[in-house]
Design a protein around this motif. Structure first.
Motif, PDB file in Angstrom:
ATOM      1  N   GLN A   1       0.841  -1.183   0.000  1.00 21.64           N
ATOM      2  CA  GLN A   1       0.000   0.000   0.000  1.00 21.64           C
ATOM      3  C   GLN A   1       0.884   1.243   0.000  1.00 21.64           C
ATOM      4  O   GLN A   1       1.963   1.236   0.577  1.00 21.64           O
ATOM      5  CB  GLN A   1      -0.924   0.015   1.220  1.00 21.64           C
ATOM      6  CG  GLN A   1      -2.013   1.052   1.179  1.00 21.64           C
ATOM      7  CD  GLN A   1      -3.085   0.724   0.162  1.00 21.64           C
ATOM      8  OE1 GLN A   1      -3.077  -0.339  -0.441  1.00 21.64           O
ATOM      9  NE2 GLN A   1      -3.986   1.656  -0.052  1.00 21.64           N
ATOM     10  N   VAL A   2       0.404   2.260  -0.635  1.00 24.68           N
ATOM     11  CA  VAL A   2       1.139   3.514  -0.743  1.00 24.68           C
ATOM     12  C   VAL A   2       0.246   4.648  -0.243  1.00 24.68           C
ATOM     13  O   VAL A   2      -0.940   4.706  -0.573  1.00 24.68           O
ATOM     14  CB  VAL A   2       1.548   3.794  -2.203  1.00 24.68           C
ATOM     15  CG1 VAL A   2       2.189   5.176  -2.325  1.00 24.68           C
ATOM     16  CG2 VAL A   2       2.499   2.716  -2.707  1.00 24.68           C
ATOM     17  N   GLN A   3       0.806   5.503   0.563  1.00 25.52           N
ATOM     18  CA  GLN A   3       0.103   6.713   0.981  1.00 25.52           C
ATOM     19  C   GLN A   3       0.884   7.915   0.474  1.00 25.52           C
ATOM     20  O   GLN A   3       2.105   7.987   0.617  1.00 25.52           O
ATOM     21  CB  GLN A   3      -0.018   6.789   2.498  1.00 25.52           C
ATOM     22  CG  GLN A   3      -0.892   5.700   3.122  1.00 25.52           C
ATOM     23  CD  GLN A   3      -0.143   4.402   3.289  1.00 25.52           C
ATOM     24  OE1 GLN A   3       1.012   4.386   3.679  1.00 25.52           O
ATOM     25  NE2 GLN A   3      -0.816   3.291   2.983  1.00 25.52           N
ATOM     26  N   LEU A   4       0.166   8.833  -0.109  1.00 30.14           N
ATOM     27  CA  LEU A   4       0.765  10.055  -0.641  1.00 30.14           C
ATOM     28  C   LEU A   4       0.127  11.257   0.037  1.00 30.14           C
ATOM     29  O   LEU A   4      -1.090  11.302   0.220  1.00 30.14           O
ATOM     30  CB  LEU A   4       0.545  10.151  -2.155  1.00 30.14           C
ATOM     31  CG  LEU A   4       1.065   8.988  -2.993  1.00 30.14           C
ATOM     32  CD1 LEU A   4       0.634   9.130  -4.447  1.00 30.14           C
ATOM     33  CD2 LEU A   4       2.580   8.909  -2.907  1.00 30.14           C
ATOM     34  N   LYS A   5       0.945  12.226   0.392  1.00 31.97           N
ATOM     35  CA  LYS A   5       0.424  13.418   1.038  1.00 31.97           C
ATOM     36  C   LYS A   5       1.064  14.653   0.446  1.00 31.97           C
ATOM     37  O   LYS A   5       2.287  14.814   0.518  1.00 31.97           O
ATOM     38  CB  LYS A   5       0.661  13.371   2.546  1.00 31.97           C
ATOM     39  CG  LYS A   5       0.055  14.563   3.284  1.00 31.97           C
ATOM     40  CD  LYS A   5       0.169  14.401   4.770  1.00 31.97           C
ATOM     41  CE  LYS A   5      -0.354  15.632   5.504  1.00 31.97           C
ATOM     42  NZ  LYS A   5      -1.781  15.889   5.175  1.00 31.97           N
ATOM     43  N   GLU A   6       0.239  15.519  -0.113  1.00 25.44           N
ATOM     44  CA  GLU A   6       0.719  16.763  -0.678  1.00 25.44           C
ATOM     45  C   GLU A   6       0.731  17.865   0.381  1.00 25.44           C
ATOM     46  O   GLU A   6      -0.064  17.851   1.312  1.00 25.44           O
ATOM     47  CB  GLU A   6      -0.174  17.234  -1.851  1.00 25.44           C
ATOM     48  CG  GLU A   6      -0.352  16.243  -2.973  1.00 25.44           C
ATOM     49  CD  GLU A   6      -1.559  15.370  -2.771  1.00 25.44           C
ATOM     50  OE1 GLU A   6      -2.057  14.797  -3.774  1.00 25.44           O
ATOM     51  OE2 GLU A   6      -2.041  15.251  -1.620  1.00 25.44           O
ATOM     52  N   SER A   7       1.614  18.819   0.192  1.00 31.32           N
ATOM     53  CA  SER A   7       1.660  20.001   1.036  1.00 31.32           C
ATOM     54  C   SER A   7       2.268  21.138   0.240  1.00 31.32           C
ATOM     55  O   SER A   7       2.814  20.924  -0.852  1.00 31.32           O
ATOM     56  CB  SER A   7       2.481  19.740   2.305  1.00 31.32           C
ATOM     57  OG  SER A   7       3.818  19.405   1.976  1.00 31.32           O
ATOM     58  N   GLY A   8       2.174  22.343   0.792  1.00 31.53           N
ATOM     59  CA  GLY A   8       2.801  23.493   0.159  1.00 31.53           C
ATOM     60  C   GLY A   8       1.854  24.398  -0.590  1.00 31.53           C
ATOM     61  O   GLY A   8       2.273  25.442  -1.098  1.00 31.53           O
TER      62      GLY A   8
END
Length: 122
Positions: A1-8
């Protein structure tokens, strides 16, 4: 499983710059393709940029203003956005694909982050 989290994401005046980050956890994406997309309400998700096998691709209309990079050691991808325009306002998403084909299509990606809002004011 992959978790991706954007920020900025955030609010910036036209002509300004922002750098978005996409942090991955779970399976790293050092060997997989990574893409950036954006979406405004009522429209389809739009390809921005992708990275695969050391090659970076951009939407033709954005090349020259946007730059995608990756820090493989830290499992993070970046999208540097310069000379922002009001029409760049959107929710920006990062995504991971198992294969390096068709990366300008959202259907090629298996994992998505929750998105980060970018608002460019005039």
């Amino acid at each position: 499983q992959v978790q991706l989290k954007e920020s900025g994401g955030g609010l910036v005046q036209a002509g300004g710059s922002l750098r978005l980050s996409c942090a991955a956890s779970g399976r790293t994406f050092s060997h997989y393709a990574v893409g950036w997309f954006r979406q405004v309400p009522g429209k389809e998700r739009e390809f921005v940029a992708s990275w695969s096998a050391g090659n970076t691709y951009y939407a033709e209309s954005l090349e020259g203003r946007f730059t995608m990079s990756r820090d493989i050691a830290n499992n993070t991808a970046y999208l540097q956005m310069n000379s922002l325009k009001v029409e760049d306002t959107a929710v920006y998403y990062c995504a991971q694909a198992w294969r390096g084909a068709g990366l300008n299509s959202p259907s090629s990606y298996s994992y998505w982050g929750q998105g980060t809002q970018v608002t460019v004011s005039s």
